[in-house]
Design a protein around this motif. Structure first.
Motif, PDB file in Angstrom:
ATOM      1  N   UNK A 131       2.810   6.173  -2.494  1.00 46.37           N
ATOM      2  CA  UNK A 131       3.924   7.080  -2.779  1.00 46.37           C
ATOM      3  C   UNK A 131       4.175   7.201  -4.281  1.00 46.37           C
ATOM      4  N   UNK A 132       3.906   6.145  -5.046  1.00 46.48           N
ATOM      5  CA  UNK A 132       3.999   6.262  -6.500  1.00 46.48           C
ATOM      6  C   UNK A 132       2.924   7.210  -7.031  1.00 46.48           C
ATOM      7  N   UNK A 133       1.732   7.134  -6.428  1.00 44.43           N
ATOM      8  CA  UNK A 133       0.688   8.089  -6.802  1.00 44.43           C
ATOM      9  C   UNK A 133       1.130   9.518  -6.496  1.00 44.43           C
ATOM     10  N   UNK A 162       0.843   6.779   5.896  1.00 40.90           N
ATOM     11  CA  UNK A 162       2.289   6.610   5.988  1.00 40.90           C
ATOM     12  C   UNK A 162       3.018   7.952   5.850  1.00 40.90           C
ATOM     13  N   UNK A 163       3.986   8.167   6.714  1.00 47.55           N
ATOM     14  CA  UNK A 163       4.814   9.368   6.607  1.00 47.55           C
ATOM     15  C   UNK A 163       5.654   9.302   5.333  1.00 47.55           C
ATOM     16  N   UNK A 164       5.911  10.460   4.756  1.00 45.90           N
ATOM     17  CA  UNK A 164       6.756  10.516   3.561  1.00 45.90           C
ATOM     18  C   UNK A 164       8.223  10.380   3.959  1.00 45.90           C
ATOM     19  N   UNK A 165       8.963   9.472   3.322  1.00 48.21           N
ATOM     20  CA  UNK A 165      10.407   9.411   3.564  1.00 48.21           C
ATOM     21  C   UNK A 165      11.048  10.733   3.133  1.00 48.21           C
ATOM     22  N   UNK A 166      12.119  11.144   3.783  1.00 47.77           N
ATOM     23  CA  UNK A 166      12.755  12.424   3.421  1.00 47.77           C
ATOM     24  C   UNK A 166      13.151  12.499   1.945  1.00 47.77           C
ATOM     25  N   UNK A 220       0.822  -1.207   0.000  1.00 47.92           N
ATOM     26  CA  UNK A 220       0.000   0.000   0.000  1.00 47.92           C
ATOM     27  C   UNK A 220       0.858   1.261   0.000  1.00 47.92           C
ATOM     28  N   UNK A 221       1.927   1.230   0.776  1.00 52.02           N
ATOM     29  CA  UNK A 221       2.827   2.386   0.793  1.00 52.02           C
ATOM     30  C   UNK A 221       3.444   2.590  -0.586  1.00 52.02           C
ATOM     31  N   UNK A 222       3.790   1.505  -1.256  1.00 51.94           N
ATOM     32  CA  UNK A 222       4.346   1.591  -2.602  1.00 51.94           C
ATOM     33  C   UNK A 222       3.361   2.297  -3.537  1.00 51.94           C
ATOM     34  N   UNK A 259      12.153  15.175  -3.099  1.00 55.65           N
ATOM     35  CA  UNK A 259      12.791  15.512  -4.372  1.00 55.65           C
ATOM     36  C   UNK A 259      12.057  14.906  -5.561  1.00 55.65           C
ATOM     37  N   UNK A 260      11.244  13.879  -5.306  1.00 58.43           N
ATOM     38  CA  UNK A 260      10.551  13.197  -6.404  1.00 58.43           C
ATOM     39  C   UNK A 260       9.155  13.737  -6.650  1.00 58.43           C
ATOM     40  N   UNK A 261       8.619  14.498  -5.686  1.00 59.14           N
ATOM     41  CA  UNK A 261       7.249  14.997  -5.816  1.00 59.14           C
ATOM     42  C   UNK A 261       7.227  16.199  -6.745  1.00 59.14           C
ATOM     43  N   UNK A 262       6.465  16.139  -7.844  1.00 58.46           N
ATOM     44  CA  UNK A 262       6.377  17.294  -8.747  1.00 58.46           C
ATOM     45  C   UNK A 262       5.590  18.418  -8.103  1.00 58.46           C
ATOM     46  N   UNK A 263       5.705  19.603  -8.656  1.00 56.13           N
ATOM     47  CA  UNK A 263       4.959  20.739  -8.138  1.00 56.13           C
ATOM     48  C   UNK A 263       3.462  20.452  -8.228  1.00 56.13           C
ATOM     49  N   UNK A 264       2.739  20.860  -7.185  1.00 53.46           N
ATOM     50  CA  UNK A 264       1.279  20.727  -7.149  1.00 53.46           C
ATOM     51  C   UNK A 264       0.818  19.292  -7.327  1.00 53.46           C
ATOM     52  N   UNK A 265       1.584  18.342  -6.785  1.00 55.51           N
ATOM     53  CA  UNK A 265       1.137  16.954  -6.832  1.00 55.51           C
ATOM     54  C   UNK A 265      -0.156  16.831  -6.046  1.00 55.51           C
TER      55      UNK A 265
END
Length: 279
Positions: free
Chosen positions: A30-32, A154-158, A25-27, A162-168
């Motif tokens: 976070x991919x979403x 789930x908390x976001x890993x640090x 589920x975390x996978x 860097x992988x999250x695009x703007x306005x995700x």
């Protein structure tokens, strides 16, 4: 805990089994969050069995886990989280099963969520009824247009920052209806819609006739882009808003031996550029 998949055939809400399948589920979540699934094809649809998506290559042989992006190639794969009490009803790892009673799959794959009964079953029916070739690939592309995280425990890993695009997108999406920018948008008041035209009527004819009741900026008959033939409807644009005189005097008027119909345009096509500039 759930995710909304906006597809080209409708929306699907997936309720996740985060307690029993946390890694899987975390996978997905976070991919979403990094928009990994946006644009992914449903590249395989096997009627009354399963539909497969989630591979950006569209082949069914690609795709990576969030753990690879976070920790490197050695973390690409992770262990299955199989529970015999979780049955194949509606969803597994981006195989969407298209009917119940697939018990022979239980215990072989990780079942980590199910499609909400009131928020996705109609979309699955449309996918199930898609026309496919001999390799079960739909003739007409079916895609995931966007994913929205409705709840994420789930908390976001640090490293994820860097992988999250703007306005995700996260949370429920803004109101969107079909091809309009937002639910509250209103059609412009300076555009009239005219239909039932005679194919011989020209732009100049409409411009001259409608100019009797006000200043016309543009009179455009919509034409077939290949042949140039009139599609027998047009838009009349004024420098100012139209009042009811245009409607009452021109609706059912006789132009080139045809009784035309006039209405206030409901199209917001001309407003899209304004919303894009705001974005």
């Amino acid at each position: 805990m759930s995710v909304l998949l906006v597809t080209s055939l409708g929306d699907i809400v997936v309720d996740l089994f985060t307690d029993k399948c946390p890694l899987t589920c975390k996978n997905l979540l976070k991919l979403c969050k990094i928009n990994y699934y946006n644009g992914c094809l449903f590249h395989t649809v096997q009627k009354d069995f399963a539909a497969q998506t989630g591979d950006p290559t569209g082949t069914g042989s690609g795709g990576d886990s969030i753990y690879k992006f976070l920790y490197g190639d050695q973390a690409r794969f992770f262990n299955d989280e199989i529970h015999l009490d979780l049955k194949h009803l509606n969803l597994r790892l981006f195989y969407v099963t298209l009917r119940d009673n697939l018990d022979y799959l239980d215990g072989k794959h990780t079942v980590f969520g199910e499609v909400a009964e009131a928020e996705g079953l109609e979309t699955l029916t449309r996918i199930n009824n898609a026309y496919v070739d001999e390799k079960s690939r739909p003739y007409k592309n079916i895609r995931i247009k966007h994913t929205y995280i409705l709840e994420d425990p789930f908390d976001d890993p640090p490293q994820l920052t860097e992988l999250i695009p703007d306005a995700s997108p996260e949370g429920k999406p803004k109101d969107e209806i079909g091809d309009i920018p937002e639910a509250e948008v209103k059609p412009p008041e300076n555009v009239l819609f005219v239909c039932k035209l005679n194919p011989v009527t020209e732009d100049e004819d409409l411009h001259t006739i409608f100019s009797r009741f006000g200043t016309v900026k543009l009179a455009e008959i919509i034409r077939d882009y290949k042949t140039g033939d009139s599609l027998c409807y047009a838009f009349i644009v004024s420098f100012y808003w139209f009042n009811n005189d245009f409607y009452f005097k021109m609706d059912n008027a006789l132009i080139d031996d045809r009784r035309i119909h006039v209405d206030f345009s409901q199209s917001v096509m001309t407003l899209w550029s304004q919303y894009r500039r705001k974005d």
